[in-house]
Design a protein around this motif. Sequence first.
Motif, short mmCIF file in Angstrom:
data_model
loop_
_atom_site.label_atom_id
_atom_site.label_comp_id
_atom_site.label_asym_id
_atom_site.label_seq_id
_atom_site.Cartn_x
_atom_site.Cartn_y
_atom_site.Cartn_z
N THR A 1 5.82 -82.30 -42.52
CA THR A 1 6.71 -81.14 -42.31
C THR A 1 5.93 -79.89 -41.89
OG1 THR A 1 6.59 -80.37 -44.62
CG2 THR A 1 8.26 -82.04 -44.07
N LYS A 2 4.61 -80.01 -41.89
CA LYS A 2 3.77 -78.87 -41.53
C LYS A 2 2.87 -79.24 -40.35
CE LYS A 2 3.74 -76.81 -46.14
NZ LYS A 2 2.90 -76.33 -47.28
N ILE A 3 2.09 -78.27 -39.90
CA ILE A 3 1.16 -78.52 -38.80
C ILE A 3 -0.28 -78.27 -39.24
CG2 ILE A 3 2.88 -77.90 -37.05
CD1 ILE A 3 1.20 -75.28 -36.68
N ASP A 4 -1.19 -78.95 -38.57
CA ASP A 4 -2.63 -78.68 -38.70
C ASP A 4 -3.09 -77.95 -37.45
OD1 ASP A 4 -2.51 -80.19 -41.00
OD2 ASP A 4 -3.67 -81.89 -40.20
N ILE A 5 -4.13 -77.16 -37.59
CA ILE A 5 -4.84 -76.60 -36.45
C ILE A 5 -6.15 -77.35 -36.29
CG2 ILE A 5 -6.07 -74.58 -35.55
CD1 ILE A 5 -3.94 -72.82 -36.78
N VAL A 6 -6.37 -77.88 -35.10
CA VAL A 6 -7.62 -78.57 -34.76
C VAL A 6 -8.44 -77.62 -33.89
CG1 VAL A 6 -8.65 -80.56 -33.61
CG2 VAL A 6 -6.48 -80.81 -34.84
N ALA A 7 -9.65 -77.32 -34.31
CA ALA A 7 -10.49 -76.34 -33.62
C ALA A 7 -11.85 -76.94 -33.30
CB ALA A 7 -10.66 -75.08 -34.48
N ASP A 8 -12.22 -76.92 -32.02
CA ASP A 8 -13.52 -77.42 -31.58
C ASP A 8 -14.40 -76.25 -31.16
OD1 ASP A 8 -12.43 -79.90 -31.96
OD2 ASP A 8 -12.23 -80.39 -29.83
N LEU A 9 -15.64 -76.31 -31.56
CA LEU A 9 -16.57 -75.24 -31.19
C LEU A 9 -17.99 -75.77 -31.15
CD1 LEU A 9 -17.86 -74.59 -34.17
CD2 LEU A 9 -15.87 -73.13 -34.42
N ILE A 10 -18.89 -74.93 -30.67
CA ILE A 10 -20.31 -75.28 -30.66
C ILE A 10 -20.96 -74.62 -31.86
CG2 ILE A 10 -22.48 -74.96 -29.43
CD1 ILE A 10 -21.01 -75.41 -26.86
N ARG A 11 -21.47 -75.45 -32.75
CA ARG A 11 -21.94 -75.01 -34.07
C ARG A 11 -23.46 -75.09 -34.17
NH1 ARG A 11 -23.85 -76.92 -38.69
NH2 ARG A 11 -24.17 -78.89 -37.58
N MET A 12 -24.03 -74.09 -34.83
CA MET A 12 -25.44 -74.13 -35.20
C MET A 12 -25.55 -73.99 -36.71
SD MET A 12 -24.86 -71.88 -32.50
CE MET A 12 -25.04 -72.00 -30.73
#
Length: 557
Positions: free
Chosen positions: A356-367
Motif C-alpha cells: 500500500t506504500k511506495i519505496d524510493i530507489v536511489a542510485d549514486l556514486i559512493r565513496m
Amino acid sequence: MTSLIVSESNTSEHWNNWPTEKGFDPEYEQPTPVELSVTGHIPAYAAGTLYRTGPGKSQIETENGELFKLSHWFDGLSQTHRFQIISDDDSQTRVLYNSRFSTDDMLESIRKTGSFGRPGFGQNRDPCKEAFKKVETEFEPRQSLSTSNIGVTLSVNMPGFKKPSDEEESSAERWADSKGIRNLYAKTDFNAFKKLDPETLEPIGMATQASLHPDLTGQRSAAHARSDPVTGDVFNYNLTVGPTSIYRIFHVSASTGETVILAEFPGLPSYIHSLIITEDFVVLCVWNAFLDLETLEDKNAPFMDAMIPTDPSQPATWYVVDRKQGRGLVAIYESPAFFCFHTVNAYQEVSKEDPTKIDIVADLIRMDSCEFLDLFLYENMKSTTPAAKALAEGRKDKDFSDFTRYRLPSIPESSSEPLKAVVEWSSCKGLSPELPTMNPKFVTHKYRYTYAVAIGAESTFTTGIFKFDVENHEVLKWTVHGHSPSEPIFVPNPAGVEEDDGVLLSVILDGFQDRSYLLCLDARNLNELGRAEMDGVVGFGFHGQHVPNAGLPTGDY
C-alpha cells in the motif's frame, strides 16, 4: 562489439595520462568559432550545441616572473567551451568550436599580485597578500562579474530569473518546444550564478538564489540542481550555515517562473554537490562531509579544510520532501556513513514491505570517505610529480568509488522518527566510477543503463568510459591508453525505442599528442562513430550540457 584494454602495465611509465604540464594549463581560448576536422560520422540527431565548463588555467606567470600555481583542480580558473554540431542533409557533419575564460579580472590580479587573494576550495590564501582583503566575504566567493570563479555546471534555459509575462511566450511552451537557447548560467556549490552569452560565452550578469526567492540567502547550494524531465521545473536546496544551520528545499516552476520553498529544516551543514528527485519527492542526502564552522570562519583556510574527516559511526541522513502536494518534509532516513559527489537517478516503486506504500530507489556514486577529494590536488593528478606516482601505487579502498543502490522503504505520510535506509548493492569498485550520465528521458523512472568515466589504478586520472547495466552489473568499456576522457554526455536518438539508443559525446585529451578531440560513441556498444580533432588542448573540465536543434536540453541532473 569491442572493448579495449586499459594499459597493460602498472610500471611508472604508465601513469602518464598527463605527460606534460600543458594538459593542466591550456592557453587554448578561442573567441571566434573555428571549424574542426571531422572523421567518421556524427549522427544528424546529435546536431545542436554542446557546452562544456570547468577549470581552464591553473598556472599564471606573474609580472615579476614567478609562476603562480593553484593547488586543487576545483580552483582552476573557469573556462567555457562551445561545440556547434551542424548536420546538413547533403554533407558530412561539421563541428565549430569556440571558448572563453570568464575570470578576466581575477587572472589580471593574479598576474599583478601573485596571489589568489582569498582561500579557494583547496587553495590556501597567503596571509601576507592583502590585495583583496576588503572584498572578501566569510563563506562565499566575491560576487563581481569577472572575479567570481563560477564554472562547475551549466544550466540552459534556467527558469525563474525572467517571468513568462516578460517573454514572447511562456516558459512551459518554450520548454515543450525547445528550439532556442534563451539563457545560459554557470553554477557552483555557492549561492551564485554567472550569466553567459550563449554564443560568445562572455560573462554578462550575476545573480543569486535570492533573486528567485527572498528567503534563499544561505551561502551554499548544489551545483547540480535537478530538472523534471517533463516540465522543466528545477529543484535545489539552499543552506544557511551558522550555529543552527537551515536547509531550504525549493522549486522553480518553468510554467510560471515562480519559486516556492517546499520545506525548511535544521541539519548538520555538509558539502553536498547534488541531490535527487523522483516523480513525487525531492530527496536531499546530508552525507558525511560535515563542515566545521570555526574553520569556515578562518579567512586563510581553504574550504576543503573545513570538511570534518568522515566518522564511520555517524550516519548519513536522507530528507524526503514532498514536491507535489505541499506536505513539506515527510520522512527522514539514516544510512551508514559515506561521501558522494554525484547522484545518478532515483525512482519510486511499490514497497517491498507494504504494497500500500511506495519505496524510493536511489542510485549514486559512493565513496567511503571525503578524503577522496585529495585525489584532485594537482600534484596528485599530474603524472610528472612524485606525489602522483606514490598515490597511484598506494591507493586504498577509501580512494575508490563505486555505484551503490539505496532503498528508502515504505515512505510514510509523515514521520518525525528516523527510519532506516537499506543498502541493496554496490558495484564497480575497481573501476572507481565518476561523472555519471544516463538517457535523460529516464530521469525519475526505472532505468537500466548508466555511463561514467573510470578513475582506476592504471593512471593518475581518468582511464576510460564505461557502460554499466544496473540490472545484471555487466560492464562495457572504451579505453585507449594515454587518452583521458571527460564526462560523457548522452544524446538520445529521438526515433529510438531502446534506452541505450543514442550517442555519447566526450572531450578526450590525447596525452601523447598534447591535443584534444570531441569523441562520438555509439551508446549501445561504445564503438567509435566519429571524432572532431582540435589543434590544441581543451582544459580538462567538469560538466556539460547538450542542446539539440529539436527537442529538450539534457537538463540538470
